[in-house]
Design a protein around this motif. Structure first.
Motif, PDB file in Angstrom:
ATOM      1  N   ILE A 264       0.838  -1.203   0.000  1.00 17.48           N
ATOM      2  CA  ILE A 264       0.000   0.000   0.000  1.00 17.48           C
ATOM      3  C   ILE A 264       0.871   1.251   0.000  1.00 17.48           C
ATOM      4  CG2 ILE A 264      -1.719   1.308   1.320  1.00 17.48           C
ATOM      5  CD1 ILE A 264      -2.843  -1.443   2.222  1.00 17.48           C
ATOM      6  N   GLY A 265       1.987   1.216   0.714  1.00 15.20           N
ATOM      7  CA  GLY A 265       2.901   2.351   0.696  1.00 15.20           C
ATOM      8  C   GLY A 265       3.490   2.592  -0.687  1.00 15.20           C
ATOM      9  N   LEU A 266       3.894   1.524  -1.368  1.00 20.16           N
ATOM     10  CA  LEU A 266       4.435   1.662  -2.721  1.00 20.16           C
ATOM     11  C   LEU A 266       3.365   2.163  -3.685  1.00 20.16           C
ATOM     12  CD1 LEU A 266       6.601  -1.574  -2.966  1.00 20.16           C
ATOM     13  CD2 LEU A 266       7.422   0.786  -2.852  1.00 20.16           C
ATOM     14  N   LEU A 267       2.150   1.680  -3.514  1.00 17.36           N
ATOM     15  CA  LEU A 267       1.056   2.122  -4.373  1.00 17.36           C
ATOM     16  C   LEU A 267       0.803   3.615  -4.172  1.00 17.36           C
ATOM     17  CD1 LEU A 267      -0.830   0.686  -6.401  1.00 17.36           C
ATOM     18  CD2 LEU A 267      -2.531   0.534  -4.577  1.00 17.36           C
ATOM     19  N   ALA A 268       0.823   4.053  -2.932  1.00 15.99           N
ATOM     20  CA  ALA A 268       0.623   5.474  -2.650  1.00 15.99           C
ATOM     21  C   ALA A 268       1.710   6.326  -3.297  1.00 15.99           C
ATOM     22  CB  ALA A 268       0.596   5.706  -1.141  1.00 15.99           C
ATOM     23  N   ASP A 269       2.931   5.831  -3.323  1.00 14.00           N
ATOM     24  CA  ASP A 269       4.037   6.579  -3.918  1.00 14.00           C
ATOM     25  C   ASP A 269       3.984   6.602  -5.437  1.00 14.00           C
ATOM     26  OD1 ASP A 269       5.163   7.321  -1.549  1.00 14.00           O
ATOM     27  OD2 ASP A 269       6.711   5.763  -1.545  1.00 14.00           O
ATOM     28  N   ARG A 270       3.475   5.533  -6.039  1.00 15.93           N
ATOM     29  CA  ARG A 270       3.578   5.369  -7.486  1.00 15.93           C
ATOM     30  C   ARG A 270       2.311   5.737  -8.258  1.00 15.93           C
ATOM     31  NH1 ARG A 270       7.239   1.756  -9.929  1.00 15.93           N
ATOM     32  NH2 ARG A 270       9.034   1.250  -8.631  1.00 15.93           N
ATOM     33  N   LEU A 271       1.181   5.847  -7.589  1.00 18.20           N
ATOM     34  CA  LEU A 271      -0.088   5.996  -8.288  1.00 18.20           C
ATOM     35  C   LEU A 271      -0.546   7.457  -8.282  1.00 18.20           C
ATOM     36  CD1 LEU A 271      -2.278   4.249  -9.709  1.00 18.20           C
ATOM     37  CD2 LEU A 271      -3.489   4.204  -7.510  1.00 18.20           C
ATOM     38  N   PRO A 272      -0.389   8.175  -9.393  1.00 22.51           N
ATOM     39  CA  PRO A 272      -0.830   9.567  -9.429  1.00 22.51           C
ATOM     40  C   PRO A 272      -2.339   9.683  -9.586  1.00 22.51           C
ATOM     41  CG  PRO A 272       0.054   8.938 -11.559  1.00 22.51           C
ATOM     42  CD  PRO A 272       0.268   7.768 -10.644  1.00 22.51           C
ATOM     43  N   ASP A 273      -2.925   8.722 -10.262  1.00 21.61           N
ATOM     44  CA  ASP A 273      -4.355   8.729 -10.551  1.00 21.61           C
ATOM     45  C   ASP A 273      -4.816   7.285 -10.653  1.00 21.61           C
ATOM     46  OD1 ASP A 273      -6.641   8.644 -12.826  1.00 21.61           O
ATOM     47  OD2 ASP A 273      -6.754  10.528 -11.706  1.00 21.61           O
ATOM     48  N   ALA A 274      -5.998   6.975 -10.127  1.00 25.51           N
ATOM     49  CA  ALA A 274      -6.470   5.587 -10.096  1.00 25.51           C
ATOM     50  C   ALA A 274      -6.606   4.993 -11.485  1.00 25.51           C
ATOM     51  CB  ALA A 274      -7.796   5.504  -9.359  1.00 25.51           C
ATOM     52  N   SER A 275      -6.892   5.820 -12.484  1.00 21.63           N
ATOM     53  CA  SER A 275      -7.029   5.303 -13.843  1.00 21.63           C
ATOM     54  C   SER A 275      -5.715   4.741 -14.381  1.00 21.63           C
ATOM     55  CB  SER A 275      -7.544   6.399 -14.777  1.00 21.63           C
ATOM     56  OG  SER A 275      -6.605   7.465 -14.858  1.00 21.63           O
TER      57      SER A 275
END
Length: 316
Positions: A264-275
């Protein structure tokens, strides 16, 4: 933002929740009902907390839903599932369950039949992409080690002797063999009883080949799903542990599992937009996650879980 800060920020948004949640187990269970509304028309993100013995599975689902909302997804695009705690689980993780209570009241029961039916409905609606996150206990077989397979009816043996993820709101809490066999013999399809590699692959293959599919499985032995999911077109994702290894943090006390918190931490860092979720560089994310999980497990003196990169067949 560091991974620790990202996860902490998500957690702080929930820290004061639960002040009005009951302290007593029976009142808590009554106050936090399962969601019963029809599946939203636009649902294409499925977050499943399958275990009923610790709160960290539910915490991961709540944290991811909050993260994806901040990245642009609307409430009716995300659905969640959980299993109400056992009395002992509530006693051990009471504070965390109470903090999560308000966020769980619209979550459906984490039962294989419910999740499978919802995936089938979503497949017929041809969503822009599919994201499935399951966090729970995983088993290499539901067959008790002291029961010879040849003593069982062939359909029972086939249903039990396979990799499975626990969805504890289902019959037999999703893994008790006697209850599962009883339900199957009463007419329930095996695919409605056991969250198995074959069941999940069949559910995903009902989506158009062109639909990008992201699947993340946080569970012991989750790598056992890799061969079946390799047949699903347009699929990418992660499994928390190799087919013969366990994952860690599935105990009372931790806010999340080891894999779940890092992911979840990596996702928060890497995901600018859910699309952008399907288009993330999943091999690069996997390499980073693999290194951080290995470091965390080494610090604990744990046997490496060896996470797995899931890759499906090329989409046509």
């Amino acid at each position: 933002m560091s991974i620790l800060r990202a996860v902490t920020a998500i957690g702080l948004a929930l820290a004061l929740a639960g002040c009005g949640a009951p302290l007593a187990y029976t009142r808590f269970v009554a106050k936090v009902p399962y969601g019963a509304a029809p599946l939203p028309e636009r649902a294409h993100v499925f977050l499943v907390a399958g275990g009923s013995d610790v709160a960290n599975f539910a915490a991961e689902v709540v944290a991811q839903r909050e993260l994806l909302r901040t990245r642009g997804l609307q409430a009716d695009e995300i659905v969640c599932y959980w299993a109400k705690p056992t009395r002992e689980a509530f006693r051990r993780d009471r504070a965390q369950y109470r903090r999560l209570a308000a966020e769980l009241t619209d979550c459906y029961p984490a039962a294989t039949a419910v999740v499978r039916e919802h995936l089938a409905r979503a497949a017929a609606r041809r969503p822009p992409f599919l994201y499935v996150y399951v966090t729970t206990h995983g088993l290499s077989s539901l067959l008790p080690p002291d029961v010879p397979k040849d003593l069982l009816e062939a359909p029972d043996a086939a249903m039990l002797d396979q990799y499975a993820l626990q969805l504890a709101a289902g019959p037999g809490h999703g893994f008790h063999p006697v209850f599962l066999m009883t339900a199957r013999r009463a007419g329930a399809p095996a695919d409605d009883l056991v969250f198995s590699p074959g069941m999940l692959a069949r559910a995903l293959q009902a989506f158009p080949e062109s639909t990008p599919k992201v699947v993340v499985l946080q569970a012991c032995h989750a790598g056992g799903f890799a061969p079946a999911l390799a047949e699903v077109p347009g699929l990418v994702g992660l499994a928390a542990a190799r087919h013969d290894r366990t994952s860690f943090g599935c105990d009372p006390g931790p806010d999340m599992t080891t894999f779940g918190a890092i992911y979840i931490g990596l996702l928060a860092d890497r995901l600018p937009d859910a699309s952008a979720l399907p288009g993330l560089d999943w091999p690069a994310l996997y390499q980073q996650l693999q290194a951080q999980v290995a470091a965390a497990e080494a610090a604990q003196g744990a046997t490496p879980s060896l996470p797995v990169l899931l890759e499906g067949a090329p989409a046509q």
